[in-house]
Structure formats: structure tokens, C-alpha cells
Design an enzyme around this catalytic site. Structure first.
Site, short mmCIF file in Angstrom:
data_model
loop_
_atom_site.label_atom_id
_atom_site.label_comp_id
_atom_site.label_asym_id
_atom_site.label_seq_id
_atom_site.Cartn_x
_atom_site.Cartn_y
_atom_site.Cartn_z
N GLU A 1 11.69 4.40 0.20
CA GLU A 1 11.00 5.35 1.07
C GLU A 1 11.46 6.78 0.80
OE1 GLU A 1 9.00 7.36 4.18
OE2 GLU A 1 8.59 5.59 2.95
N HIS B 1 -3.67 -1.39 -10.95
CA HIS B 1 -4.94 -1.21 -10.26
C HIS B 1 -5.08 0.23 -9.76
CE1 HIS B 1 -8.53 -2.81 -8.34
NE2 HIS B 1 -8.20 -2.19 -7.22
N HIS C 1 -5.15 8.92 4.16
CA HIS C 1 -3.95 9.42 3.49
C HIS C 1 -3.99 9.07 2.00
CE1 HIS C 1 0.17 10.45 2.66
NE2 HIS C 1 0.52 9.19 2.47
N HIS D 1 9.97 8.18 -2.36
CA HIS D 1 8.58 8.59 -2.14
C HIS D 1 8.51 9.96 -1.47
CE1 HIS D 1 4.34 8.40 -1.55
NE2 HIS D 1 4.41 8.22 -0.24
N HIS E 1 -16.74 -5.99 -1.44
CA HIS E 1 -17.11 -6.70 -2.67
C HIS E 1 -18.53 -6.34 -3.11
CE1 HIS E 1 -13.58 -9.21 -1.71
NE2 HIS E 1 -13.56 -9.45 -3.02
#
Length: 301
Positions: A58, A261, A123, A61, A197
């Protein structure tokens, strides 16, 4: 000298924005968002976090997001001072700095106060825009420098409004689908998952069409052809990376699949934004005019 500084600042901004996205994935995937408690910028009352893995994740980040914000402001000031005749560069830098700061503030508020899933998804959406604007800035500065050294030959004809509008819509629709995906990950609503989807399938067809039109109709324009190839490759890789997430779920590789991804998603949206800008430029020039729109002032930028 000024051009080199601007170029490397744009490159550095792009890299740090990507690192912020990666760190966000790690925080979400490990559930480390509150490992420093509901304190900001301190971590359990300290500037230096404890030795737990969660608090280090954390805090890393937070640190990366802070560096991104500072670098975005430095980049903005540099372009406002040294690229006064390139309004397009300045706009990209302003957008980047604005969304970097906004998403950092939202991240801090999410720690101190509980946020609803739509706000948490937003966000991520703002971080996506920040990276896209950083990449658009970097690509635009690089393109301007290349055109100063090797001017492009005139295009045979300008970009059609149909291709321009379809490209711009594909970028907008990509953002909608990505935001929906982020919202689904935070809510886990089955009906929304079905909508996601269906929207993803439509997005696949749409971007394949845009890429095909770019290659078929505008293959003589080097950057349009390359952008068409890039978006086709990325949109084909996106569902594969999504399936990889399911395959490695629960294994030791569970962290790398969502990072891949995210990487593909970030670059797909960013390249579509840059492609939208190029098609908009090409749609505004008369037939037979050079495609190197707005680069005549680069040497003075």
C-alpha cells in the site's frame, strides 16, 4: 536541448503512470488497500511503514502515485514554458496533470473514507485517462521530432469523417467498457457481468473494423497503418488475457495475469486516443496536403 528535455519528461511521465496502474492492480489483488489503516499520508502514524507485506504494498502505491503527481506537474510547467506554440502538447500535459492529481486525491479519500463501488471504478477510470494522455503526449512529441528530420510525403486523400467518427467512438466505447469492468469487479453483480460480456464482444468487432479500415483505406499513411495493426493486436490479446485470469486463479501466477490484462487495456485505450487525434487531424486537411499537421513549430517548441 529543450526539445530533448520535453521528450524525456513525456517518456518518464508515461512510464510512471503505467507503474501507478500496476501498483493499483497489486493493491486490489492482494486486498492491501487498508493495510496502513485509515490514515493518509501516514501509515499507522508513521511516514515509514511497518514490515508487513500488505503495508509495504500500500505504501509503495502511495509513493508511486505521489511521484507521478510531482512529475506530472513538472512536465506541465515545462511544456507551458518551452512549448508555447504547441497548444496540442500543452493540452495533453494539462489533461495528464489534472487526472493524475484527481485520481491521487480520490485514492487518498478512499483510504480515509469508505467509497461506493461506482466511485472506486471511477478512480481506475481516471488513472486510465492519465496514462492515455501521457502516452499521447509522448507519441506526439516523438512524432513531431521525427517529422522535423524526415517530413512525410503528401497523402493521396484526407481521412473520411466516417472513419474519424468511428475511431473516436471506439475510444469512447472502450472507456465505457473498461469502467463497466471495474464496476463489476467491485460489485460482483451477475446481471452487470452479462452486460459486460456483451459490450466486450461488441467492442471486439468495433475495433477490428476500425483497424481493418485503417489498414485497407489508409495504408499509405504510415502511422495510421501502424496504429491499425497495433489496435487489432491489442484487442485480440485482451480477451485472451482475460481468460488467462481465470486459468491462473489461485495459482502462484495469479498476480501476473491481471497485470498483463491491465497493461493491454491501458495501451489499447491510449493508442485509440492517439489514433482518434490523428484521424481528426487528417479529416481537417484538404486533399493532397501533407499529413504532418501542426509540426511546423516543433523546432521552436
Amino acid at each position: 536541448m529543450q526539445y530533448k528535455v520535453l521528450k524525456w519528461l513525456s517518456y518518464a511521465s508515461c512510464i510512471i503512470m503505467l507503474l501507478v496502474s500496476f501498483n493499483g492492480v497489486v493493491v486490489t489483488r492482494t486486498g492491501s488497500g487498508l493495510e496502513c489503516g485509515r490514515e493518509f499520508p501516514l501509515c499507522h502514524g508513521k511516514f515509514v511503514p511497518g514490515t508487513t507485506i500488505g503495508s509495504l504494498i500500500e505504501y509503495t502505491h502511495r509513493l508511486t502515485a505521489g511521484i507521478a503527481g510531482i512529475l506530472a506537474l513538472i512536465t506541465l510547467i515545462a511544456f507551458l514554458v518551452w512549448a508555447r506554440k504547441r497548444r496540442d502538447f500543452q493540452i495533453y500535459a494539462i489533461v495528464m496533470a489534472f487526472f493524475v492529481i484527481v485520481q491521487a486525491i480520490m485514492g487518498a479519500l478512499a483510504v480515509v473514507f469508505s467509497q461506493s463501488p461506482p466511485i472506486m471504478a471511477l478512480h481506475f477510470g481516471f488513472a486510465l485517462i492519465a496514462f492515455a494522455s501521457a502516452l499521447v503526449l509522448a507519441l506526439s512529441v516523438r512524432r513531431a521530432g521525427n517529422l522535423e528530420r524526415r517530413p512525410e510525403p503528401p497523402a493521396e486523400h484526407r481521412m473520411s469523417k466516417r472513419t474519424r467518427n468511428l475511431t473516436i467512438f471506439s475510444a469512447f466505447f472502450t472507456y465505457v467498457v473498461v469502467y463497466t469492468g471495474a464496476l463489476v469487479s467491485h460489485t460482483q453483480i451477475a446481471k452487470m457481468s452479462l452486460v459486460l460480456h456483451i459490450a466486450s464482444a461488441l467492442l471486439l468487432v468495433l475495433i477490428l473494423l476500425v483497424g481493418h479500415m485503417a489498414i485497407r483505406d489508409y495504408g499509405h499513411i504510415s502511422d495510421i497503418r501502424k496504429l491499425g495493426i497495433i489496435v487489432i493486436v491489442l484487442i485480440m490479446a485482451l480477451p485472451l488475457s482475460g481468460m488467462l485470469n481465470l486459468v491462473v486463479l489461485g495459482s502462484e501466477y495469479y498476480m501476473f495475469a491481471p497485470m498483463l490484462h491491465t497493461l493491454i487495456t491501458d495501451f489499447l485505450f491510449a493508442f485509440l486516443c492517439f489514433m482518434s487525434i490523428r484521424t481528426w487531424e487528417l479529416s481537417r486537411i484538404p486533399a493532397g496536403q501533407p499529413t504532418s499537421v501542426g509540426v511546423q513549430e516543433t523546432a521552436q517548441a
